[in-house]
Design a protein around this motif. Structure first.
Motif, PDB file in Angstrom:
ATOM      1  N   GLU A  19      -1.847  -0.769   5.763  1.00 57.76           N
ATOM      2  CA  GLU A  19      -0.791  -1.715   5.825  1.00 57.76           C
ATOM      3  C   GLU A  19       0.217  -1.516   6.896  1.00 57.76           C
ATOM      4  O   GLU A  19       1.296  -1.323   6.892  1.00 57.76           O
ATOM      5  CB  GLU A  19       0.139  -1.336   4.370  1.00 57.76           C
ATOM      6  CG  GLU A  19      -0.895  -1.731   3.172  1.00 57.76           C
ATOM      7  CD  GLU A  19      -0.538  -3.228   2.783  1.00 57.76           C
ATOM      8  OE1 GLU A  19      -0.162  -3.979   3.755  1.00 57.76           O
ATOM      9  OE2 GLU A  19      -1.044  -3.425   1.725  1.00 57.76           O
ATOM     10  N   ASP A  48      -4.697   4.935   1.190  1.00 59.02           N
ATOM     11  CA  ASP A  48      -5.791   5.055   0.430  1.00 59.02           C
ATOM     12  C   ASP A  48      -7.050   5.032   1.434  1.00 59.02           C
ATOM     13  O   ASP A  48      -7.667   3.788   1.322  1.00 59.02           O
ATOM     14  CB  ASP A  48      -5.921   3.726  -0.649  1.00 59.02           C
ATOM     15  CG  ASP A  48      -6.916   3.656  -1.590  1.00 59.02           C
ATOM     16  OD1 ASP A  48      -7.695   4.544  -1.715  1.00 59.02           O
ATOM     17  OD2 ASP A  48      -7.277   2.438  -1.999  1.00 59.02           O
ATOM     18  N   ASP A 101       3.400  -4.157   0.353  1.00 60.16           N
ATOM     19  CA  ASP A 101       3.781  -5.387   0.991  1.00 60.16           C
ATOM     20  C   ASP A 101       5.100  -5.963   0.511  1.00 60.16           C
ATOM     21  O   ASP A 101       5.064  -7.147   1.019  1.00 60.16           O
ATOM     22  CB  ASP A 101       2.421  -6.293   0.834  1.00 60.16           C
ATOM     23  CG  ASP A 101       2.289  -6.660  -0.805  1.00 60.16           C
ATOM     24  OD1 ASP A 101       3.044  -6.298  -1.353  1.00 60.16           O
ATOM     25  OD2 ASP A 101       1.265  -7.453  -0.871  1.00 60.16           O
ATOM     26  N   LYS A 137      -6.013 -18.121  -6.979  1.00 61.73           N
ATOM     27  CA  LYS A 137      -5.493 -16.987  -7.431  1.00 61.73           C
ATOM     28  C   LYS A 137      -4.888 -17.116  -8.935  1.00 61.73           C
ATOM     29  O   LYS A 137      -4.962 -16.588  -9.902  1.00 61.73           O
ATOM     30  CB  LYS A 137      -4.969 -16.138  -6.619  1.00 61.73           C
ATOM     31  CG  LYS A 137      -4.488 -14.828  -7.004  1.00 61.73           C
ATOM     32  CD  LYS A 137      -4.582 -13.801  -5.694  1.00 61.73           C
ATOM     33  CE  LYS A 137      -4.444 -12.393  -6.252  1.00 61.73           C
ATOM     34  NZ  LYS A 137      -4.619 -11.389  -5.118  1.00 61.73           N
ATOM     35  N   THR A 210      -4.050 -10.001   2.564  1.00 67.61           N
ATOM     36  CA  THR A 210      -4.298  -9.205   1.291  1.00 67.61           C
ATOM     37  C   THR A 210      -5.484  -8.260   1.273  1.00 67.61           C
ATOM     38  O   THR A 210      -6.483  -8.476   2.220  1.00 67.61           O
ATOM     39  CB  THR A 210      -4.730 -10.429   0.037  1.00 67.61           C
ATOM     40  OG1 THR A 210      -4.833  -9.668  -1.024  1.00 67.61           O
ATOM     41  CG2 THR A 210      -5.804 -11.085   0.732  1.00 67.61           C
ATOM     42  N   LYS A 211      -5.433  -7.224   0.501  1.00 63.16           N
ATOM     43  CA  LYS A 211      -6.335  -6.140   0.502  1.00 63.16           C
ATOM     44  C   LYS A 211      -7.232  -6.247  -0.637  1.00 63.16           C
ATOM     45  O   LYS A 211      -8.007  -5.688  -1.129  1.00 63.16           O
ATOM     46  CB  LYS A 211      -5.784  -4.829   0.527  1.00 63.16           C
ATOM     47  CG  LYS A 211      -4.573  -4.651   1.596  1.00 63.16           C
ATOM     48  CD  LYS A 211      -5.509  -4.956   3.165  1.00 63.16           C
ATOM     49  CE  LYS A 211      -4.420  -4.706   4.188  1.00 63.16           C
ATOM     50  NZ  LYS A 211      -3.437  -5.796   4.113  1.00 63.16           N
TER      51      LYS A 211
HETATM   52  N1  UDP Z   1      -4.426  -1.217  -2.208  1.00 60.31           N
HETATM   53  C1  UDP Z   1      -4.892  -0.091  -2.107  1.00 60.31           C
HETATM   54  N2  UDP Z   1      -6.176  -0.067  -1.967  1.00 60.31           N
HETATM   55  C2  UDP Z   1      -6.933  -0.671  -1.766  1.00 60.31           C
HETATM   56  C3  UDP Z   1      -6.392  -2.132  -1.981  1.00 60.31           C
HETATM   57  C4  UDP Z   1      -5.158  -2.617  -2.038  1.00 60.31           C
HETATM   58  O1  UDP Z   1      -4.028   0.957  -2.054  1.00 60.31           O
HETATM   59  O2  UDP Z   1      -8.139  -0.594  -1.891  1.00 60.31           O
HETATM   60  C5  UDP Z   1      -2.902  -1.542  -2.099  1.00 60.31           C
HETATM   61  C6  UDP Z   1      -2.244  -2.482  -0.891  1.00 60.31           C
HETATM   62  O3  UDP Z   1      -1.971  -1.598   0.035  1.00 60.31           O
HETATM   63  C7  UDP Z   1      -1.068  -2.943  -1.763  1.00 60.31           C
HETATM   64  C8  UDP Z   1      -1.426  -2.970  -3.149  1.00 60.31           C
HETATM   65  O4  UDP Z   1      -2.561  -2.184  -3.450  1.00 60.31           O
HETATM   66  O5  UDP Z   1      -0.013  -2.080  -1.541  1.00 60.31           O
HETATM   67  C9  UDP Z   1      -1.750  -4.391  -3.651  1.00 60.31           C
HETATM   68  O6  UDP Z   1      -2.776  -5.004  -2.854  1.00 60.31           O
HETATM   69  P1  UDP Z   1      -2.649  -6.685  -2.154  1.00 60.31           P
HETATM   70  O7  UDP Z   1      -1.117  -6.895  -1.861  1.00 60.31           O
HETATM   71  O8  UDP Z   1      -3.555  -6.449  -1.010  1.00 60.31           O
HETATM   72  O9  UDP Z   1      -2.972  -7.481  -3.151  1.00 60.31           O
HETATM   73  P2  UDP Z   1      -2.379  -8.703  -3.814  1.00 60.31           P
HETATM   74  O10 UDP Z   1      -1.041  -8.749  -3.741  1.00 60.31           O
HETATM   75  O11 UDP Z   1      -2.928  -9.788  -2.463  1.00 60.31           O
HETATM   76  O12 UDP Z   1      -2.996  -9.033  -4.938  1.00 60.31           O
END
Ligand code: UDP
Ligand code: MG
Length: 321
Positions: A19, A48, A101, A137, A210-211
């Motif tokens: 991030e 992480d 994020d 999603k 996205t992660k």
């Molecule tokens: N995250 C994490 N480890 C992982 C994947 C995600 O700590 O293996 C964190 C990421 O940095 C973010 C949160 O989980 O702070 C949510 O992830 P993301 O915003 O990518 O998911 P989305 O909002 O797209 O569902």
């Protein structure tokens, strides 16, 4: 109570994986919001196992400001485990979990704290809209939450992620749940206590990507289902019973044809259908069984949930834990 001093301590827990782009924005926002609170606060940033500069940036924050702490995990354990690690290292009387994020707006913390002061022990953010999340999603998430609520029998709130405030009592309850496959929002729902939602429009991610690719989301959904329900096993039993009943009738029919009417049926198609259908079904149900057995195996090994590389706190930070 971990803190005896007059004003309660708030811990903000933020897991981050690659991030580096958003961390500066996050810091700016947090400094602004936390500076105006009537309570004391600390921020526990969890790295992480990022491959980018996230860990260095978090370490830097912790050195510059005694409010920030950086918990660096030994590798990537996933979002849910990162939250768990953060909860374990938080000293607060009350805790707020949010995404790095800025999709979980820190501006809502005062509103959450107000609910806490009213006596609620869990305040979860419920999304009224999800800008920036794809159509696919939203649809899959909608189906998933309806499904998991049914399966688990636990009142897991809809349209809510891990953005929540939790009282120390709830955090301590979570700490007593040693399971390896962690579906945190389900565990909090299971724990009960006095819960209430606050509503917000979920903004798009501030920076970066996205992660949670599809693979991780699928894994997440499976973890939730198998960790919270044994209904898939019952479904297997149900299908088995149904097919057995049907087979009994079929057997009676065949015997009738053979011995009463003296007809032997050629039946290539029916045999092939039976073999393929039952073969497939057997494998499917073995797979379901296997999911549970695999999970028993992992629990039986009883490894630590995560390993910490480094916990960085400012030398002047008050250590309550
Ligand atoms: N995250 C994490 N480890 C992982 C994947 C995600 O700590 O293996 C964190 C990421 O940095 C973010 C949160 O989980 O702070 C949510 O992830 P993301 O915003 O990518 O998911 P989305 O909002 O797209 O569902
Ligand atoms: Mg996000």
């Amino acid at each position: 109570m971990p803190n005896s001093s007059s004003s309660p301590l708030l811990s903000v827990i933020i897991p981050g994986y690659n991030e580096e782009e958003v961390l500066p924005f996050l810091r700016e926002k947090l400094d602004h919001v936390l500076g105006r609170l009537s309570v004391r606060s600390e921020v526990v940033l969890i790295d992480d196992g990022s491959r980018d500069r996230s860990a260095e940036i978090m370490r830097e924050f912790a050195r510059q400001d005694s409010r920030y702490k950086a918990l660096l995990l030994s590798r990537n354990y996933g979002h849910q485990m990162a939250i768990t690690a953060g909860l374990d290292h938080a000293a607060g009387d009350v805790v707020v979990v949010l995404d790095a994020d800025l999709q979980d707006p820190p501006e809502l913390i005062p509103e959450m704290l107000a609910k806490w002061k009213e006596g609620y022990q869990v305040v979860y953010g419920q999304r009224t809209t999800r800008q920036g999340d794809s159509w696919a999603k939203k649809v899959t998430a909608g189906i998933f939450y309806r499904f998991i609520r049914r399966l688990s029998g636990v009142d897991i709130p809809r349209d809510a992620g891990d953005f929540r405030l939790m009282d120390r009592k709830v955090v301590d309850a979570l700490k007593r749940m040693p399971e390896h496959h962690r579906f945190v929002r389900g565990m909090v729902a299971w724990a009960g206590f006095r819960q209430c939602p606050i509503f917000f429009e979920r903004p798009p991610r501030k920076a970066g990507t996205t992660k949670y690719p599809w693979r991780k989301m699928f894994q997440f959904a499976l973890d939730a289902i198998f960790a919270f329900s044994v209904i898939p096993l019952r479904i297997s039993t149900g299908i088995g019973l149904l097919i057995m009943g049907f087979s009994m009738l079929e057997i009676l029919w065949i015997l009738y044809l053979r011995f009463i009417l003296n007809i032997t049926v050629k039946g290539y198609s029916s045999i092939l259908i039976a073999i393929l259908l039952l073969g497939g079904l057997n494998l499917l149900i073995l797979g379901i069984l296997g999911e549970y057995i695999g999970r028993i195996y992992i629990e039986a090994k009883n490894r630590p949930l995560y390993l910490v590389q480094e916990f960085v706190a400012h030398p002047s930070a008050d250590q309550n834990s």
